[in-house]
Design a protein around this motif. Sequence first.
Motif, PDB file in Angstrom:
ATOM      1  N   TYR A 304     -15.144 -18.561  38.451  1.00  0.00           N
ATOM      2  CA  TYR A 304     -16.554 -19.469  38.837  1.00  0.00           C
ATOM      3  C   TYR A 304     -16.003 -20.411  40.051  1.00  0.00           C
ATOM      4  O   TYR A 304     -14.909 -20.756  40.209  1.00  0.00           O
ATOM      5  N   GLN A 334     -13.284 -24.177  33.172  1.00  0.00           N
ATOM      6  CA  GLN A 334     -12.654 -22.767  33.381  1.00  0.00           C
ATOM      7  C   GLN A 334     -11.202 -22.616  32.924  1.00  0.00           C
ATOM      8  O   GLN A 334     -10.376 -23.481  33.151  1.00  0.00           O
ATOM      9  N   HIS A 442     -18.945 -15.295  33.729  1.00  0.00           N
ATOM     10  CA  HIS A 442     -18.034 -16.231  33.893  1.00  0.00           C
ATOM     11  C   HIS A 442     -17.523 -16.949  32.548  1.00  0.00           C
ATOM     12  O   HIS A 442     -16.600 -17.775  32.546  1.00  0.00           O
TER      13      HIS A 442
END
Length: 492
Positions: A304, A334, A442
């Motif tokens: 991402y 993330q 993602h």
Amino acid sequence: MSLIQVQNLTFAYEGSYDTIFDDISFQLDTDWKLGFTGRNGRGKTTFLNLLLGKYEYEGTIHASVDFDYFPFPVRNRESNTLDVVDEILPDYEYWQLSRELSLLKVTDDALYRPFSSLSNGEQTKVLLAALFLKENSFLLIDEPTNHLDLDGRQIVSDYLKAKKGFILVSHDRAFLDNCVDHILSINKTNIEIQRGNFTDWRENKQRRDDFELAENEKLKKDIKRLSEAAKRTGKWSDEVEKTKTGIRNADFFVDRGYIGHKAAKMMKRSKSMERRQQEAIDEKSKLLKNIESSEQLKLAQLAYHKSRLVELDRVAIRYGEKRACEDVNFTIEQGDRIALMGRNGSGKSSLLKLICGEALDYEGTLRLGSQLKISYVSQDTSHLQGGLTEYARSCGIDESLFKSILRKLDFARVQFEKDMSAYSGGQKKKVLIARSLCERVHLHVWDEPLNFVDVISRMQIEELLLEHAPTLLFVEHDSEFCANIATKVVRL
């Protein structure tokens, strides 16, 4: 104490080419607390149904106890819970039932409510309490943990630890370790019984597998040498056969009767050698057949463009006047692997659905990254039907990768030809997980993905997640999985 004796048991479903059990024999002690393990589709639930007399089979099953199955089929779920108990066991003392429920942390007032109004965990506990009141009964307990939260699993595990006389099918390692004293394992080529809990069995199994793998190259060389020797012996047999026609030289003919007699003796000898060589090949090959394959899987999650994917600020979800959860605050960065924990009914699944875009009535702030792609695995598998090829096409995923992942999760090739509606619960879950792993996203959001999934597959999935470190938000009640995988824990 008495024995359950299984002799020369053979069984296959009508119209199926797959033999579930082939001439197996073993015996069980009715005082054992027996954990039952094995890959999905190996026949655990089938074996329980054979004990219950639901199918015709070859061989014999002899027992001096009655078998009772959990979960007990409740015909009228709107009945009061006490009436459901009366259906299971008409003759019992109320104080005995009250004692059992107390051990399971269920209050007596649950008995006077409709069975359908109880939580899944309460229903599990009530049925177990009633079934254990039966005398001369051996319980077949089939995956009781699927509707229990972490606290509920500990309570039920402690309860079973104090009991005896049952077979327990479960894929929760910590649950099994706490409450069983023997393991019954369905392997690739046999059934084995071992004293101890699941960890004891797994460590012994790993030692055997390691030894077999260390012997692997030597065995392959031996098999190759024996195969070549068998070919030479076969060729020699052919040459001997040709001499039966007699041999002519310039001065005389050789006696064909004599040659035929010698040839027959040599043929018998060569065939005997060939048979012994083939038996040696088969015997050495068997040593490799029970190793459980746990090949590594591959995952390529999309990166991402920002570090933060999701943010929840004082979120509350409503269902009419009732709040499923409130004042929820956390972020998903993330690389996070977040375990969402809480009791049954605390709103875990609702939060996952909200993040995945389902239109729920909520308060507070939910921020999702722009163009964020999410893959969702739900608890429900009832929608799975049709073939795998069509399913892969409808999901827009790579069919060869999808089937490759399923193969590594112990799907036999014959399963690829079946309708998904005929799969076991664990196999259906594997289909959802494999689909999710094939999707280019993602964020993965998984809601109790491991229900019904066998232990070895769980460990494979753990290895995958640890190796590739995808961003993951999940709800799961397997304490070992959570401890091994989660980088953060959010408690509701």
